[in-house]
Scaffold this motif. Sequence first.
Motif, PDB file in Angstrom:
ATOM      1  N   GLN A  53      -8.363   6.920  40.776  1.00 45.13           N
ATOM      2  CA  GLN A  53      -8.604   6.797  42.269  1.00 45.13           C
ATOM      3  C   GLN A  53     -10.185   7.057  42.638  1.00 45.13           C
ATOM      4  O   GLN A  53     -10.464   6.416  43.497  1.00 45.13           O
ATOM      5  N   ASN A  54     -10.834   7.636  41.616  1.00 44.14           N
ATOM      6  CA  ASN A  54     -12.492   7.567  41.783  1.00 44.14           C
ATOM      7  C   ASN A  54     -12.899   6.072  41.863  1.00 44.14           C
ATOM      8  O   ASN A  54     -13.703   5.776  42.464  1.00 44.14           O
ATOM      9  N   LEU A  85     -14.911   1.246  44.449  1.00 44.86           N
ATOM     10  CA  LEU A  85     -14.906  -0.103  44.706  1.00 44.86           C
ATOM     11  C   LEU A  85     -14.624  -0.284  46.134  1.00 44.86           C
ATOM     12  O   LEU A  85     -15.276  -1.351  46.779  1.00 44.86           O
ATOM     13  N   ALA A  86     -13.890   0.449  46.882  1.00 44.14           N
ATOM     14  CA  ALA A  86     -13.571   0.295  48.323  1.00 44.14           C
ATOM     15  C   ALA A  86     -14.740   0.497  49.048  1.00 44.14           C
ATOM     16  O   ALA A  86     -15.084  -0.090  49.970  1.00 44.14           O
ATOM     17  N   ALA A 143     -11.433  -4.494  43.272  1.00 42.56           N
ATOM     18  CA  ALA A 143     -10.951  -3.471  44.404  1.00 42.56           C
ATOM     19  C   ALA A 143      -9.509  -3.241  44.526  1.00 42.56           C
ATOM     20  O   ALA A 143      -8.719  -2.494  44.406  1.00 42.56           O
ATOM     21  N   THR A 144      -8.977  -4.356  44.571  1.00 44.61           N
ATOM     22  CA  THR A 144      -7.644  -4.622  44.915  1.00 44.61           C
ATOM     23  C   THR A 144      -6.537  -4.413  43.587  1.00 44.61           C
ATOM     24  O   THR A 144      -5.766  -3.472  43.878  1.00 44.61           O
ATOM     25  N   THR A 185      -4.454  -0.739  43.346  1.00 49.55           N
ATOM     26  CA  THR A 185      -2.962  -1.038  43.021  1.00 49.55           C
ATOM     27  C   THR A 185      -2.764  -0.358  41.790  1.00 49.55           C
ATOM     28  O   THR A 185      -1.431   0.516  41.828  1.00 49.55           O
ATOM     29  N   ARG A 186      -3.478  -0.177  40.865  1.00 52.30           N
ATOM     30  CA  ARG A 186      -3.378   0.749  39.523  1.00 52.30           C
ATOM     31  C   ARG A 186      -3.173   2.144  39.877  1.00 52.30           C
ATOM     32  O   ARG A 186      -2.376   2.915  39.491  1.00 52.30           O
ATOM     33  N   ALA A 187      -4.103   2.579  40.797  1.00 50.61           N
ATOM     34  CA  ALA A 187      -4.210   3.985  41.207  1.00 50.61           C
ATOM     35  C   ALA A 187      -2.790   4.476  41.906  1.00 50.61           C
ATOM     36  O   ALA A 187      -2.272   5.219  41.751  1.00 50.61           O
TER      37      ALA A 187
END
Length: 84
Positions: free
Chosen positions: A30-31, A36-37, A51-52, A56-58
């Motif tokens: 999440q960090n 990246l966002a 970033a995408t 998605t992984r988070a």
Amino acid sequence: TPAVQDVSAGDDSNFAASLGGAIDNLQQLQNTSDSLAVQAVTGNLDDIHDATIAATRAQVTLELVAAVRNKGVDAFNEIMRMQA
């Protein structure tokens, strides 16, 4: 096989460690996603795919942790019902 652990031993420290590790991993994902966002919004990100993928992984990891938590709560409730 040596890769399979004996879960009947009653040692719950492995489960607790695994759960703690999953939560730590989720926090890191999440960090990274948030970082990246911010880079994407400020125009400092070279590749939007990073970033995408991080987002998605988070999201998928959060859904997995929530599902494990829900199953744990369901199991606890079932055990409590059996004792009543």
